[in-house]
Design a protein around this motif. Structure first.
Motif, PDB file in Angstrom:
ATOM      1  N   PRO A   1       0.812  -1.221   0.000  1.00 42.77           N
ATOM      2  CA  PRO A   1       0.000   0.000   0.000  1.00 42.77           C
ATOM      3  C   PRO A   1       0.845   1.271   0.000  1.00 42.77           C
ATOM      4  CG  PRO A   1      -0.123  -1.109   2.130  1.00 42.77           C
ATOM      5  CD  PRO A   1       0.654  -2.008   1.233  1.00 42.77           C
ATOM      6  N   PHE A   2       2.121   1.129   0.278  1.00 42.82           N
ATOM      7  CA  PHE A   2       2.992   2.306   0.296  1.00 42.82           C
ATOM      8  C   PHE A   2       3.869   2.381  -0.957  1.00 42.82           C
ATOM      9  CE2 PHE A   2       1.881   1.267   4.646  1.00 42.82           C
ATOM     10  CZ  PHE A   2       1.479   2.503   5.130  1.00 42.82           C
ATOM     11  N   ASN A   3       3.607   1.511  -1.882  1.00 47.56           N
ATOM     12  CA  ASN A   3       4.398   1.466  -3.108  1.00 47.56           C
ATOM     13  C   ASN A   3       5.890   1.488  -2.778  1.00 47.56           C
ATOM     14  OD1 ASN A   3       4.941   1.437  -5.849  1.00 47.56           O
ATOM     15  ND2 ASN A   3       4.791   3.676  -6.051  1.00 47.56           N
ATOM     16  N   ASN A   4       6.254   0.648  -1.855  1.00 49.70           N
ATOM     17  CA  ASN A   4       7.601   0.691  -1.268  1.00 49.70           C
ATOM     18  C   ASN A   4       8.510  -0.420  -1.791  1.00 49.70           C
ATOM     19  OD1 ASN A   4       9.466   1.873   0.446  1.00 49.70           O
ATOM     20  ND2 ASN A   4       8.933   0.551   2.175  1.00 49.70           N
ATOM     21  N   ILE A   5       8.036  -1.150  -2.779  1.00 49.06           N
ATOM     22  CA  ILE A   5       8.865  -2.231  -3.330  1.00 49.06           C
ATOM     23  C   ILE A   5       9.187  -1.908  -4.782  1.00 49.06           C
ATOM     24  CG2 ILE A   5       9.039  -4.705  -3.819  1.00 49.06           C
ATOM     25  CD1 ILE A   5       6.811  -5.132  -1.693  1.00 49.06           C
ATOM     26  N   GLU A   6      10.467  -1.846  -5.061  1.00 50.65           N
ATOM     27  CA  GLU A   6      10.867  -1.646  -6.459  1.00 50.65           C
ATOM     28  C   GLU A   6      10.994  -3.027  -7.080  1.00 50.65           C
ATOM     29  OE1 GLU A   6      14.231   1.016  -6.918  1.00 50.65           O
ATOM     30  OE2 GLU A   6      14.649  -0.016  -8.821  1.00 50.65           O
ATOM     31  N   TRP A   7      10.376  -3.223  -8.192  1.00 56.51           N
ATOM     32  CA  TRP A   7      10.276  -4.540  -8.819  1.00 56.51           C
ATOM     33  C   TRP A   7      10.737  -4.449 -10.269  1.00 56.51           C
ATOM     34  CZ3 TRP A   7       8.381  -7.853 -12.459  1.00 56.51           C
ATOM     35  CH2 TRP A   7       8.086  -9.162 -12.071  1.00 56.51           C
ATOM     36  N   ARG A   8      11.710  -5.262 -10.594  1.00 56.22           N
ATOM     37  CA  ARG A   8      12.169  -5.305 -11.986  1.00 56.22           C
ATOM     38  C   ARG A   8      12.171  -6.753 -12.427  1.00 56.22           C
ATOM     39  NH1 ARG A   8      17.794  -3.092 -10.516  1.00 56.22           N
ATOM     40  NH2 ARG A   8      16.990  -3.154  -8.407  1.00 56.22           N
ATOM     41  N   TYR A   9      12.048  -6.999 -13.686  1.00 60.54           N
ATOM     42  CA  TYR A   9      12.205  -8.361 -14.166  1.00 60.54           C
ATOM     43  C   TYR A   9      13.666  -8.744 -14.020  1.00 60.54           C
ATOM     44  CZ  TYR A   9       7.588  -9.109 -16.065  1.00 60.54           C
ATOM     45  OH  TYR A   9       6.256  -9.317 -16.185  1.00 60.54           O
ATOM     46  N   PRO A  10      13.937  -9.977 -13.558  1.00 64.18           N
ATOM     47  CA  PRO A  10      15.338 -10.398 -13.495  1.00 64.18           C
ATOM     48  C   PRO A  10      15.945 -10.380 -14.895  1.00 64.18           C
ATOM     49  CG  PRO A  10      13.922 -11.916 -12.302  1.00 64.18           C
ATOM     50  CD  PRO A  10      13.027 -10.993 -13.077  1.00 64.18           C
ATOM     51  N   LYS A  11      17.254 -10.251 -14.935  1.00 69.98           N
ATOM     52  CA  LYS A  11      17.937 -10.222 -16.230  1.00 69.98           C
ATOM     53  C   LYS A  11      17.639 -11.484 -17.019  1.00 69.98           C
ATOM     54  CE  LYS A  11      21.664  -7.965 -14.023  1.00 69.98           C
ATOM     55  NZ  LYS A  11      22.724  -8.614 -13.268  1.00 69.98           N
ATOM     56  N   GLY A  12      17.701 -11.387 -18.326  1.00 71.82           N
ATOM     57  CA  GLY A  12      17.365 -12.508 -19.202  1.00 71.82           C
ATOM     58  C   GLY A  12      18.060 -13.802 -18.789  1.00 71.82           C
ATOM     59  N   GLY A  13      17.291 -14.886 -18.730  1.00 72.80           N
ATOM     60  CA  GLY A  13      17.862 -16.186 -18.408  1.00 72.80           C
ATOM     61  C   GLY A  13      17.900 -16.465 -16.922  1.00 72.80           C
ATOM     62  N   LEU A  14      17.733 -15.423 -16.121  1.00 74.02           N
ATOM     63  CA  LEU A  14      17.748 -15.631 -14.683  1.00 74.02           C
ATOM     64  C   LEU A  14      16.329 -15.522 -14.164  1.00 74.02           C
ATOM     65  CD1 LEU A  14      20.885 -13.479 -14.024  1.00 74.02           C
ATOM     66  CD2 LEU A  14      20.751 -15.963 -13.881  1.00 74.02           C
ATOM     67  N   GLY A  15      16.189 -15.822 -12.876  1.00 73.82           N
ATOM     68  CA  GLY A  15      14.851 -15.790 -12.314  1.00 73.82           C
ATOM     69  C   GLY A  15      14.197 -17.143 -12.462  1.00 73.82           C
ATOM     70  N   VAL A  16      12.882 -17.129 -12.459  1.00 74.03           N
ATOM     71  CA  VAL A  16      12.160 -18.396 -12.430  1.00 74.03           C
ATOM     72  C   VAL A  16      12.170 -19.053 -13.816  1.00 74.03           C
ATOM     73  CG1 VAL A  16       9.872 -17.416 -12.911  1.00 74.03           C
ATOM     74  CG2 VAL A  16      10.075 -19.477 -11.497  1.00 74.03           C
ATOM     75  N   VAL A  17      12.301 -20.372 -13.814  1.00 72.79           N
ATOM     76  CA  VAL A  17      12.313 -21.117 -15.067  1.00 72.79           C
ATOM     77  C   VAL A  17      11.268 -22.219 -14.944  1.00 72.79           C
ATOM     78  CG1 VAL A  17      13.685 -22.614 -16.583  1.00 72.79           C
ATOM     79  CG2 VAL A  17      14.775 -20.697 -15.419  1.00 72.79           C
ATOM     80  N   PHE A  18      10.361 -22.288 -15.886  1.00 70.22           N
ATOM     81  CA  PHE A  18       9.335 -23.322 -15.825  1.00 70.22           C
ATOM     82  C   PHE A  18       9.783 -24.530 -16.632  1.00 70.22           C
ATOM     83  CE2 PHE A  18       7.194 -19.454 -14.775  1.00 70.22           C
ATOM     84  CZ  PHE A  18       6.390 -19.837 -13.723  1.00 70.22           C
ATOM     85  N   ARG A  19       9.731 -25.682 -15.977  1.00 74.55           N
ATOM     86  CA  ARG A  19      10.112 -26.912 -16.686  1.00 74.55           C
ATOM     87  C   ARG A  19       8.991 -27.328 -17.613  1.00 74.55           C
ATOM     88  NH1 ARG A  19      11.340 -30.110 -11.615  1.00 74.55           N
ATOM     89  NH2 ARG A  19      13.214 -29.084 -10.945  1.00 74.55           N
ATOM     90  N   LEU A  20       9.369 -27.851 -18.743  1.00 73.02           N
ATOM     91  CA  LEU A  20       8.348 -28.368 -19.650  1.00 73.02           C
ATOM     92  C   LEU A  20       8.081 -29.813 -19.255  1.00 73.02           C
ATOM     93  CD1 LEU A  20       9.759 -26.924 -22.968  1.00 73.02           C
ATOM     94  CD2 LEU A  20       7.822 -26.072 -21.664  1.00 73.02           C
ATOM     95  N   ALA A  21       6.816 -30.073 -18.925  1.00 69.49           N
ATOM     96  CA  ALA A  21       6.476 -31.433 -18.473  1.00 69.49           C
ATOM     97  C   ALA A  21       6.394 -32.372 -19.667  1.00 69.49           C
ATOM     98  CB  ALA A  21       5.155 -31.410 -17.733  1.00 69.49           C
TER      99      ALA A  21
END
Ligand code: SF4
Ligand code: SF4
Length: 91
Positions: free
Chosen positions: A71-91
């Protein structure tokens, strides 16, 4: 989608630098009694420890909730750099 299932199906590739930054720790401490982020974040990224918010960014699911949930807009959020961050496995 069941969140437990989603957690099972994902793996995390951590960036060295957090893509989530608390802009002003004083706001969390003094203005936000409820600590909403510790509740709405499905990755349990935010942990209130005594007098400071710790951000375990490696667990982020990139759901985007913290961009609108604080509610205080106190979190700065960016997409992680390409290739990093969450990766979804293909089932
Ligand atoms: Fe801080 Fe926002 Fe979390 Fe409240 S919801 S504790 S202001 S980051
Ligand atoms: Fe938590 Fe979603 Fe924000 Fe990531 S984007 S920190 S999972 S609320």
């Amino acid at each position: 989608v069941d969140i437990e299932e989603l957690q099972y199906l994902t793996r995390f590739v951590s960036d060295k630098e957090s893509h989530l930054v608390i802009k002003d720790h004083d706001i969390c401490k003094t203005k936000c009694k409820e600590k909403y982020c510790t509740v709405f974040c499905p990755g349990e990224v935010y942990k209130w420890e005594g007098d400071r918010m710790f951000v375990g960014f490696e667990g982020c699911h990139e759901c985007g909730s913290c961009r609108i949930g604080c509610p205080f807009n106190n979190i700065e959020w960016r997409y992680p750099k390409g290739g990093l961050g969450v990766v979804f496995r293909l089932a």
